[in-house]
Design a protein around this motif. Sequence first.
Motif, PDB file in Angstrom:
ATOM      1  N   TRP A  84       0.814  -1.229  -0.071  1.00  0.00           N
ATOM      2  CA  TRP A  84      -0.047   0.222   0.040  1.00  0.00           C
ATOM      3  C   TRP A  84       0.974   1.367   0.018  1.00  0.00           C
ATOM      4  O   TRP A  84       0.666   2.238  -0.809  1.00  0.00           O
ATOM      5  CB  TRP A  84      -0.977  -0.106   1.218  1.00  0.00           C
ATOM      6  N   GLU A  85       1.949   1.389   0.947  1.00  0.00           N
ATOM      7  CA  GLU A  85       2.808   2.422   0.824  1.00  0.00           C
ATOM      8  C   GLU A  85       3.701   2.720  -0.512  1.00  0.00           C
ATOM      9  O   GLU A  85       3.742   3.817  -0.876  1.00  0.00           O
ATOM     10  CB  GLU A  85       3.854   2.244   2.049  1.00  0.00           C
ATOM     11  N   ALA A  86       3.835   1.525  -0.794  1.00  0.00           N
ATOM     12  CA  ALA A  86       4.813   1.631  -2.501  1.00  0.00           C
ATOM     13  C   ALA A  86       3.909   2.415  -3.520  1.00  0.00           C
ATOM     14  O   ALA A  86       4.256   3.052  -4.426  1.00  0.00           O
ATOM     15  CB  ALA A  86       5.155   0.244  -2.741  1.00  0.00           C
ATOM     16  N   GLN A  87       2.517   2.633  -3.229  1.00  0.00           N
ATOM     17  CA  GLN A  87       1.860   3.057  -4.262  1.00  0.00           C
ATOM     18  C   GLN A  87       1.877   4.758  -4.228  1.00  0.00           C
ATOM     19  O   GLN A  87       1.595   5.414  -5.102  1.00  0.00           O
ATOM     20  CB  GLN A  87       0.162   2.925  -3.985  1.00  0.00           C
ATOM     21  N   TYR A  88       2.399   5.147  -3.040  1.00  0.00           N
ATOM     22  CA  TYR A  88       2.298   6.650  -2.548  1.00  0.00           C
ATOM     23  C   TYR A  88       3.672   7.001  -2.403  1.00  0.00           C
ATOM     24  O   TYR A  88       3.949   8.188  -2.530  1.00  0.00           O
ATOM     25  CB  TYR A  88       1.557   6.781  -1.500  1.00  0.00           C
ATOM     26  N   VAL A  89       4.781   6.430  -1.987  1.00  0.00           N
ATOM     27  CA  VAL A  89       5.997   6.553  -1.769  1.00  0.00           C
ATOM     28  C   VAL A  89       6.947   5.747  -2.762  1.00  0.00           C
ATOM     29  O   VAL A  89       7.027   4.732  -2.415  1.00  0.00           O
ATOM     30  CB  VAL A  89       6.371   6.211  -0.130  1.00  0.00           C
ATOM     31  N   ASP A  90       7.762   6.956  -3.100  1.00  0.00           N
ATOM     32  CA  ASP A  90       8.865   6.068  -4.075  1.00  0.00           C
ATOM     33  C   ASP A  90      10.104   6.228  -3.156  1.00  0.00           C
ATOM     34  O   ASP A  90      10.894   7.098  -3.285  1.00  0.00           O
ATOM     35  CB  ASP A  90       9.192   7.040  -5.455  1.00  0.00           C
ATOM     36  N   HIS A  91      10.425   4.956  -2.820  1.00  0.00           N
ATOM     37  CA  HIS A  91      11.806   4.701  -2.037  1.00  0.00           C
ATOM     38  C   HIS A  91      13.058   4.799  -2.721  1.00  0.00           C
ATOM     39  O   HIS A  91      13.876   4.651  -2.143  1.00  0.00           O
ATOM     40  CB  HIS A  91      11.577   3.504  -1.129  1.00  0.00           C
ATOM     41  N   SER A  92      12.863   4.807  -4.173  1.00  0.00           N
ATOM     42  CA  SER A  92      14.300   4.884  -4.822  1.00  0.00           C
ATOM     43  C   SER A  92      14.585   6.324  -4.909  1.00  0.00           C
ATOM     44  O   SER A  92      15.843   6.568  -5.244  1.00  0.00           O
ATOM     45  CB  SER A  92      13.926   4.651  -6.146  1.00  0.00           C
ATOM     46  N   VAL A  93      13.810   7.409  -4.621  1.00  0.00           N
ATOM     47  CA  VAL A  93      14.147   8.792  -4.532  1.00  0.00           C
ATOM     48  C   VAL A  93      15.297   9.067  -3.287  1.00  0.00           C
ATOM     49  O   VAL A  93      14.708   8.850  -2.167  1.00  0.00           O
ATOM     50  CB  VAL A  93      13.048   9.714  -4.328  1.00  0.00           C
ATOM     51  N   SER A  94      16.246   9.646  -3.687  1.00  0.00           N
ATOM     52  CA  SER A  94      17.182  10.081  -2.527  1.00  0.00           C
ATOM     53  C   SER A  94      16.714  11.138  -1.733  1.00  0.00           C
ATOM     54  O   SER A  94      16.315  12.039  -2.346  1.00  0.00           O
ATOM     55  CB  SER A  94      18.692  10.466  -3.260  1.00  0.00           C
ATOM     56  N   VAL A  95      17.027  11.032  -0.617  1.00  0.00           N
ATOM     57  CA  VAL A  95      16.499  12.247   0.264  1.00  0.00           C
ATOM     58  C   VAL A  95      17.558  13.442   0.242  1.00  0.00           C
ATOM     59  O   VAL A  95      17.105  14.365   0.577  1.00  0.00           O
ATOM     60  CB  VAL A  95      16.549  11.663   1.917  1.00  0.00           C
ATOM     61  N   ASN A  96      18.823  13.098  -0.089  1.00  0.00           N
ATOM     62  CA  ASN A  96      19.524  14.148  -0.434  1.00  0.00           C
ATOM     63  C   ASN A  96      19.594  15.022  -1.631  1.00  0.00           C
ATOM     64  O   ASN A  96      20.553  15.771  -1.860  1.00  0.00           O
ATOM     65  CB  ASN A  96      21.058  13.822   0.059  1.00  0.00           C
ATOM     66  N   ALA A  97      18.758  14.616  -2.300  1.00  0.00           N
ATOM     67  CA  ALA A  97      18.819  15.122  -3.851  1.00  0.00           C
ATOM     68  C   ALA A  97      18.069  16.778  -3.702  1.00  0.00           C
ATOM     69  O   ALA A  97      17.495  17.075  -2.873  1.00  0.00           O
ATOM     70  CB  ALA A  97      17.690  14.192  -4.711  1.00  0.00           C
TER      71      ALA A  97
END
Length: 97
Positions: A84-97
Amino acid sequence: MYDVTGFQRDLLYIIAGGDEPHGLAIKDELEDYYETEIHAGRLYPNLDTLVEKGLVEKGQQDRRTNAYSVTRRGHREIDARTEWEAQYVDHSVSVNA
């Protein structure tokens, strides 16, 4: 997992990541995460709720210490939540970007 609180979900995740952790080990992990003291009056009733819902099993490590483990249903609920979370959150995006 719609019927558990965020705190209970955090408990479930900590238990899933441990090797049948006991209450004090779970408490320590929560205190590290929340950066505040977690009182037994909050911890143990919430653990009992997870047991009652069939998400966690409580066993005895010794006469004074309970150990907790996630049930099959608990693992299914974690998997469903992750999807469910994967539908809304892209975990591949870097937080430092």
